[in-house]
Design a protein around this motif. Structure first.
Motif, mmCIF file in Angstrom:
data_model
loop_
_atom_site.group_PDB
_atom_site.id
_atom_site.type_symbol
_atom_site.label_atom_id
_atom_site.label_comp_id
_atom_site.label_asym_id
_atom_site.label_seq_id
_atom_site.Cartn_x
_atom_site.Cartn_y
_atom_site.Cartn_z
ATOM 1 N N GLN A 1 33.858 39.086 43.553
ATOM 2 C CA GLN A 1 34.262 39.431 44.917
ATOM 3 C C GLN A 1 35.751 39.140 45.142
ATOM 4 O O GLN A 1 36.441 39.894 45.840
ATOM 5 C CB GLN A 1 33.405 38.686 45.933
ATOM 6 N N VAL A 2 36.252 38.064 44.545
ATOM 7 C CA VAL A 2 37.684 37.772 44.641
ATOM 8 C C VAL A 2 38.477 38.864 43.926
ATOM 9 O O VAL A 2 39.538 39.295 44.400
ATOM 10 C CB VAL A 2 38.003 36.367 44.069
ATOM 11 N N ALA B 1 32.189 25.350 50.649
ATOM 12 C CA ALA B 1 32.705 26.414 49.786
ATOM 13 C C ALA B 1 32.501 26.056 48.316
ATOM 14 O O ALA B 1 32.130 26.910 47.505
ATOM 15 C CB ALA B 1 34.189 26.646 50.070
ATOM 16 N N SER C 1 28.687 26.473 47.476
ATOM 17 C CA SER C 1 28.246 27.869 47.393
ATOM 18 C C SER C 1 28.833 28.544 46.149
ATOM 19 O O SER C 1 28.177 29.382 45.532
ATOM 20 C CB SER C 1 28.606 28.637 48.659
ATOM 21 N N PHE C 2 30.051 28.185 45.750
ATOM 22 C CA PHE C 2 30.637 28.726 44.521
ATOM 23 C C PHE C 2 29.873 28.232 43.304
ATOM 24 O O PHE C 2 29.620 28.994 42.374
ATOM 25 C CB PHE C 2 32.115 28.331 44.409
ATOM 26 N N VAL D 1 36.581 35.222 50.005
ATOM 27 C CA VAL D 1 35.390 36.069 50.045
ATOM 28 C C VAL D 1 34.757 36.043 51.432
ATOM 29 O O VAL D 1 34.426 37.078 51.996
ATOM 30 C CB VAL D 1 34.383 35.625 48.969
ATOM 31 N N LYS D 2 34.600 34.869 52.008
ATOM 32 C CA LYS D 2 33.875 34.726 53.282
ATOM 33 C C LYS D 2 34.676 35.197 54.484
ATOM 34 O O LYS D 2 34.107 35.688 55.447
ATOM 35 C CB LYS D 2 33.487 33.254 53.500
ATOM 36 N N GLU E 1 29.421 35.789 40.926
ATOM 37 C CA GLU E 1 29.453 36.652 42.119
ATOM 38 C C GLU E 1 30.758 36.436 42.895
ATOM 39 O O GLU E 1 31.408 37.391 43.313
ATOM 40 C CB GLU E 1 28.236 36.359 43.008
ATOM 41 N N TYR E 2 31.139 35.188 43.068
ATOM 42 C CA TYR E 2 32.375 34.890 43.797
ATOM 43 C C TYR E 2 33.604 35.390 43.035
ATOM 44 O O TYR E 2 34.538 35.927 43.641
ATOM 45 C CB TYR E 2 32.493 33.393 44.075
#
Length: 136
Positions: free
Chosen positions: A47-48, A33, A36-37, A3-4, A43-44
């Motif tokens: 996004q993945v 990481a 934040s996950f 994602v980042k 959300e992650y």
């Protein structure tokens, strides 16, 4: 990192820990990481999934088959169904250049032989020096 860092896939470090979310296990390459996950896992995950839609090879690598099982392959779609991602169509084409063209502007009086050109020049020079019988 997917994602980042725009789809970059790095190996996870199991020494950091393994996170379980909704009966699935996740592993991370750094502590940041993982933290934040853990704050916003949904959300992650979404996004993945978006990155996997753009790069289909991620579906196989991350084993996201169940998440994408409802998507019908483009070849099996019916005409009324809406596309999730616009399909890229490709086709082969070729061209050929003619190798033996017949020229339309052929000059019949053209001479390429240098010696023949010299012979013609000598004949013309000799004719200028000669006088005909009627002029004598």
């Amino acid at each position: 990192t997917i994602v980042k860092k725009d789809g970059l896939l790095l190996p996870g470090n199991p020494d950091i820990g393994i996170l379980k979310h909704r009966e699935k296990f996740y592993i991370f390459s750094s502590n940041e990481a993982a933290c934040s996950f853990a704050e916003n896992p949904e959300e992650y995950i979404s996004q993945v999934a978006e990155k996997a839609k753009q790069s289909a090879e991620l579906i196989q690598l991350l084993e996201l088959h169940q998440q994408f099982s409802s998507i019908t392959p483009y070849s099996e779609m019916k005409s009324g169904e809406k596309l999730l991602v616009k399909a890229i169509t490709k086709c082969d084409s070729s061209t050929q250049t003619d190798t033996h063209l017949v020229e339309t502007n052929i000059v019949k009086s053209y001479e390429w032989n240098e010696w023949e050109l010299r012979r013609k020049a000598i004949k013309l020079a000799n004719l200028r020096n000669k006088v005909t019988h009627s002029m004598q």
